[in-house]
Enzyme design. Structure first.
Site, PDB file in Angstrom:
ATOM      1  N   ARG A  51     -17.184  34.699 -41.735  1.00 43.65           N
ATOM      2  CA  ARG A  51     -17.975  33.717 -40.979  1.00 43.65           C
ATOM      3  C   ARG A  51     -19.132  33.224 -41.848  1.00 43.65           C
ATOM      4  NH1 ARG A  51     -21.826  35.530 -37.917  1.00 43.65           N
ATOM      5  NH2 ARG A  51     -20.610  37.167 -36.925  1.00 43.65           N
ATOM      6  N   TYR A 104     -18.452   6.979 -32.014  1.00 38.91           N
ATOM      7  CA  TYR A 104     -17.373   7.786 -31.472  1.00 38.91           C
ATOM      8  C   TYR A 104     -17.802   8.330 -30.091  1.00 38.91           C
ATOM      9  CZ  TYR A 104     -14.416  11.818 -30.708  1.00 38.91           C
ATOM     10  OH  TYR A 104     -13.578  12.735 -30.140  1.00 38.91           O
ATOM     11  N   ASP A 177     -23.013   9.255 -39.952  1.00 38.52           N
ATOM     12  CA  ASP A 177     -21.626   9.695 -39.816  1.00 38.52           C
ATOM     13  C   ASP A 177     -20.788   8.819 -40.736  1.00 38.52           C
ATOM     14  OD1 ASP A 177     -18.963  10.045 -39.047  1.00 38.52           O
ATOM     15  OD2 ASP A 177     -19.495  10.515 -36.980  1.00 38.52           O
ATOM     16  N   LYS A 202     -10.189  13.189 -40.606  1.00 36.41           N
ATOM     17  CA  LYS A 202      -9.762  11.804 -40.804  1.00 36.41           C
ATOM     18  C   LYS A 202      -9.398  11.551 -42.277  1.00 36.41           C
ATOM     19  CE  LYS A 202     -10.647  11.576 -36.403  1.00 36.41           C
ATOM     20  NZ  LYS A 202     -11.779  12.354 -36.054  1.00 36.41           N
TER      21      LYS A 202
END
Ligand SMILES: Cc1ncc(COP(=O)(O)O)c(C=O)c1O
Length: 384
Positions: A51, A104, A177, A202
């Protein structure tokens, strides 16, 4: 790797030295949760638990940082996990942020439905109009100006350099973004932004086979704070997802060149089509953001949106009639996708200031033979 290496060289080599043990030319998938330590408190190469850090994730993070021209990147389980980590780190309950008027839907939902309950308030601003953003910045204390450019799904363009200047004068951070452009087409940190957000799902991944996200930052101190939150909250990218994303990144430049070329031809064809009332593509000189896009982007990207004269039902019908454009959410993969934002990706913003027109169709133009794509769209639009 040196800082002088070109983008394509960095995409293939940054963070990806041959494996010191075997010489494997691709970073292995370190599918492991924990590491043998060299004594109590003696981490081996900085690894103690996956992690906190994992070598495959480190390789991806180093590569993404190099591609954005930044010292540090952090890889997450999704774009939304990256956004969540960022907001928890740089904002506190009681803070106020500016959110773009086109974005978005999931990003807006995060502000409006999740962080509002935490005490983070927001105003929606027309992000393409720097004067309007400046007005808001002058009116009250703002912690973060959030921008997307190009925006999803209306392909608006925000002037990154001007927004960074305005945000910094007011003591705010500018977050960009960069999912639609990818670092190949646009490097917001180089233009003055403080943090870049990616849905690596993406273009960076590029093959519709992995969900992931990233934060890239210029300031090492902020990077440390983000890494602390990332480890404390745990939304990390797993080793296999990191490996898949890294494999996609290697061909980013070649894919983007083709996406851009195909999208420009699609936009030009649609602009002449009698069923179409408006085409939204930053490469068209008619688009208000065209000049800014030309200044801050290498090319105009693979996303094209357009509106139909015949209205919403015709748009829904057209989305169901394509042969090669697959009806689906997401974007940025090698295959072309078509969707109806109002009823799909942006259904969550219905009734909000970010609501999108019902006659809008969004295309993620893939890298197939462009003549086939044009034929497919013409036949899908032929009845309306
Ligand atoms: C511009 C943009 N930002 C962020 C996200 C969220 O990323 P993810 O789906 O990887 O969580 C998306 C997803 O579609 C997006 O289009």
């Amino acid at each position: 790797m040196t800082n002088q290496d070109g983008f394509e060289t960095l995409a293939i080599h940054a963070g990806q030295e041959p494996d010191p043990v075997t010489g494997a030319v691709v970073p292995p998938i370190y599918q492991v949760s924990t590491y043998k330590q060299d004594g109590v408190g003696g981490l081996r190469g900085g690894y103690e638990y996956s992690r906190s850090a994992n070598p495959t994730r480190t390789a991806l993070e180093q590569c993404l940082a190099a591609l954005e021209g930044a010292p540090r990147a952090l890889a997450f389980a999704s774009g939304m996990a990256a956004e969540d980590c960022l907001l928890r780190t740089v904002c506190s309950p009681g803070d106020h942020v500016l959110v773009p008027d086109d974005a978005y839907g999931g990003t807006y939902r995060l502000f409006a439905r999740v962080f509002s309950g935490w005490g983070l308030t927001h105003d929606v601003v027309p992000i393409s109009h720097v004067a309007a953003v400046r007005e808001q910045l002058a009116a009250r204390k703002i912690t973060v100006v959030w921008a997307e450019t190009p925006t999803n799904p209306l392909l608006g363009i925000a002037d990154i350099r001007a927004l960074a200047e305005a945000a910094h004068e007011a003591g705010a951070l500018l977050v960009v973004d960069n999912t639609f452009a990818s670092p190949y087409l646009q490097q917001p940190l180089v233009l003055g932004a403080d943090v870049v957000v990616h849905s690596t799902t993406k273009y960076l991944g590029g093959h519709s086979d992995v969900v992931g996200g990233a934060l890239v930052v210029a300031d090492p101190e902020l990077a440390e704070r983000l890494a602390f939150t990332q480890n404390a909250t745990g939304g990390v990218a797993g080793p296999f997802d990191s490996w898949l994303t890294l494999r996609g990144v290697k061909t980013l430049a070649a894919r983007m060149d083709r996406h851009c070329r195909n999208a420009m031809r699609v936009a030009q064809m649609l602009a002449e089509h009698p069923a179409v009332s408006e085409v939204l593509y930053p490469g068209l000189p008619s688009l208000p953001g065209h000049k800014t896009a030309q200044e801050q982007m290498r090319a105009f990207g693979g996303m094209v949106s357009f509106r139909l004269l015949a209205g919403e039902e015709a748009a829904v019908r057209a989305c169901g009639r394509t042969r090669l454009f697959t009806l689906g959410e997401s974007l940025g993969g090698v295959e072309s996708l078509i969707e109806h934002p109002a009823r799909m990706t942006h259904a969550s913003v219905t009734g909000s200031p970010l609501e999108v027109p019902g006659d809008l169709i969004r295309l993620s133009v893939g890298i197939e033979d462009c003549d086939d794509l044009l034929d497919d769209l013409r036949q899908a639009l032929s009845d309306d």
